[in-house]
Design an enzyme around this catalytic site. Sequence first.
Site, PDB file in Angstrom:
ATOM      1  N   GLY A   1      -9.940  -0.887   2.002  1.00  0.00           N
ATOM      2  CA  GLY A   1     -10.038  -1.172   3.409  1.00  0.00           C
ATOM      3  C   GLY A   1     -10.997   0.377   4.113  1.00  0.00           C
ATOM      4  CB  ALA A   2     -10.782   3.148   5.302  1.00  0.00           C
ATOM      5  CG  MET A   3     -12.852   6.854   0.108  1.00  0.00           C
ATOM      6  SD  MET A   3     -11.053   6.927  -0.747  1.00  0.00           S
ATOM      7  CE  MET A   3     -11.201   8.765  -1.135  1.00  0.00           C
TER       8      MET A   3
ATOM      9  CG  ASN B   1     -15.030   9.701   1.171  1.00  0.00           C
ATOM     10  OD1 ASN B   1     -14.592   9.557   0.084  1.00  0.00           O
ATOM     11  ND2 ASN B   1     -15.382   8.450   1.592  1.00  0.00           N
TER      12      ASN B   1
ATOM     13  CD  GLU C   1      -8.127   5.720   4.825  1.00  0.00           C
ATOM     14  OE1 GLU C   1      -8.094   6.470   3.966  1.00  0.00           O
ATOM     15  OE2 GLU C   1      -7.727   4.601   4.594  1.00  0.00           O
TER      16      GLU C   1
ATOM     17  CG  HIS D   1      -5.320   9.952   3.123  1.00  0.00           C
ATOM     18  ND1 HIS D   1      -4.416  10.145   2.451  1.00  0.00           N
ATOM     19  CD2 HIS D   1      -5.649   8.557   3.270  1.00  0.00           C
ATOM     20  CE1 HIS D   1      -3.695   8.908   1.656  1.00  0.00           C
ATOM     21  NE2 HIS D   1      -4.604   7.986   2.217  1.00  0.00           N
TER      22      HIS D   1
ATOM     23  CD  GLU E   1      -3.409   6.305  -0.479  1.00  0.00           C
ATOM     24  OE1 GLU E   1      -3.300   6.029   0.543  1.00  0.00           O
ATOM     25  OE2 GLU E   1      -4.488   6.702  -0.812  1.00  0.00           O
TER      26      GLU E   1
END
Length: 853
Positions: free
Chosen positions: A258-260, A262, A295, A298, A317
Amino acid sequence: MRDTSPQPIHLADYQPPAYLIDQVNLTFRLEPQATRVRSQVHFRPNPGVHAGHDLRLDGEGLSLVTAALNGQPVKVQPDATGLTIPASAVPQGAFLWECEVEIVPEGNTALEGLYMSRGMYCTQCEAEGFRKITFYPDRPDVMAPFRVRIESDLPVLLSNGNKVAEGPGWAEWHDPHPKPSYLFALVAGDLVATRDQFRTMEGRNVALNIWVRPGDEGKTGYAMEALKRSMIWDEQVYGRAYDLDIFNIVAVDDFNMGAMENKGLNIFNSAYVLASPETATDSNYAAIERIIAHEYFHNWTGNRITCRDWFQLSLKEGLTVFRDQQFMGDMRSHAVKRIEDVLTLRARQFREDAGPLAHPVRPESYVEINNFYTATVYEKGAELIRMLQLLVGEDRYRAALDLYFTRHDGQACTIEDWIAVFEEAAGRDLSQFKRWYGQAGTPRVDVSENWQNGTYTLTLRQHTPPTPGQPLKEPLVIPVAMGLIGPDGQEVLPTQVLELESPEQSFTFEGLTAKPVASLLRGVSAPVILNHRLSSEDRALLLAHDSDPVNRFEAGRALARDILLAMIREGAKPGPVYLDALRRMLRDDTLDPAFRALALGLPSQDDLAGTLHDAGETPDPDAIYLARRDALQIIAEALAPDLATIFAEMQTPGPYSADARDAGRRALRVQAVGLIARVDGGAKAREMFANANNMTEQLGAWSALLAIGAGEAETAQFYRQWSGDRLVLDKWFAGQVSHAAPDRAAALAKTLTEHQDFDWKNPNRFRAVIGALGANPAGFHAKDGASYRLVADWLIRLDGANPQAAARVSTLFETWRRYDSTRQNLIRTELERIMAHPGLSRDMGEMVGRMLD
């Protein structure tokens, strides 16, 4: 003969890194077929590890050009997974490792490491993709600041952190925060940005950019607003402010996940960034808001504090899922959000826990870590955080989180570190609670009741069925939120939390004037299966009067499930108790329309199959399909006047808004038209399709027609209208497969794989056709096995190009042991055929092996 098959990695074998890193400098000279990556890595011995270790660097698919230690060339021969500098050749003290490698982004179809998506360079390094970029200790407990130089003639060159220099054909970025290699990111392409600003509570001015392909910039407004709401919320609720001068998001068409998250450069599947009223449904808007928030959150729960090793994955997560669930409840409706989360948990995680892929929230071993980005790690992991908050209280939960951020900022942590801050903040022993992290399976809680002379006694018994590798289970701490409802519908005991710690416990409530109905597991206070026998009348009472909206929904869902099971087993029909309760709920204007839309739905085919299997019966996919179809017809006929009224009342005049109020009204309207179509032959749905000014209603009307075997003209019109929009076209593919008649599903899916717009290497499109068979259980489990063969054919093909994406779709087969011997034999044949395929990936081999084991 030596076993050359991939060997499992075990949590018990963890060893800290022999060398730490103080600074990483990378230079990329981008070319599609021959990108050069030059790295300078400043190592030092880990003072916590005795000296004399080899230097082991991970690396896969790299052509080594040069290598040097402290400026002196070294000769080293890489193996299949990296290279080793023997301890005798490693300099004493701190030293500099330099190397240059060549990679081929254009040929990287696995979408891990550095790859190309329609002319754009982008990266995906979690979990172990960085080793496909350069030689490096690619593990989450090695953290370092990065400085990155990108050289290319492309106009936009992005990496982590802040941009510190640029010129014609190059840009340099510096991320001052130490990070593991899995958080590295790079993007280069012809992109345009939607720009905004945010001022943090600490006074930092942050430039916000969402980068997309030219032509998509008009679809980024909602994502930008969601980002700003997320930043405000994290400051207000958790006291966490952003820590760089820039925050970039990039939308990418070819992306496995879905997404990251970074650091400073989030890379997103374009499906979770791009939205307009004409092309995105309300569900799409909600997903964009949730994933943008996830995200961003995170940044603290995953980036500033990461996991020591991949066994601790839920540490970042599970916690971040819980945070995004809290956020979405605050932004929309806590009750509706909780119901949606529970439905997802049961559909994905309970299913996982009940089959051969069951594993603990913290696994003990893995062959391929990509296979453990699962509902257990994410959704069940979030449920453990929710239970902790319930057990210690909101104030102590916040105190524990503050302590966690203060104590562990900049560290790679474990579940033990996490539990310790809660024990300290709450002043209680959580060693028994910690079993939730190491014990697989969904616990069952059986209920028995006694009523005598004004005293109500509630007895709860817990047990967890055996799971692979764990035949015996220990008692868990299970928080059971409950209340008591009198026969007049009045609450006689407000919510309190019982702690079930033993295999069996009894709780007594005295001084009652009449036998109450127990409202148990309010808010779904624990991820368990509750076996509580209630009459239809008692369930109807809870549906009408329970003060907990989640349990009101649960009562209605249980009523529906009981009726459907009776239809499957005995040919029964929905009776007046259920239909009258449903009608009262539907017309209750005090209830959120979004709640009513959910309550109007029936348990899924997979839910019913799991319930039957749990009862020791063999589910028949055809019987389940027919029972749901017949129940929907009876409901549609019984509630026809009410549905017509609701359909008219729930119109949303004026400009489109994606807010919770209007989205809830549209959700109820779409549910109503789906039922109305069963009595008017689709007339109202066709009208709605023709007049829709938003994708929610257009797609809802089309789906209603497909569900009754109609909609051929609308299917053609939908394609003509949207063939130029890749994300809407995914809906066109998926809608046909998921709504196909069971005896046509496989043939239709096969036909769609031959369509000119079917790009099997694009993960979204592959999931929209092959993955969509999972949304049509009766079609997937058709007796001739055609769907099994089709899925196996395509998994074998995709595995050669993108093992991670293929392995995830293989979970279509995970519940195969539920079914009759004929279907089991058909599936076993296909699983064995996959397993025997030459060159099978480690990802697929582990998944299929576990399913067959």
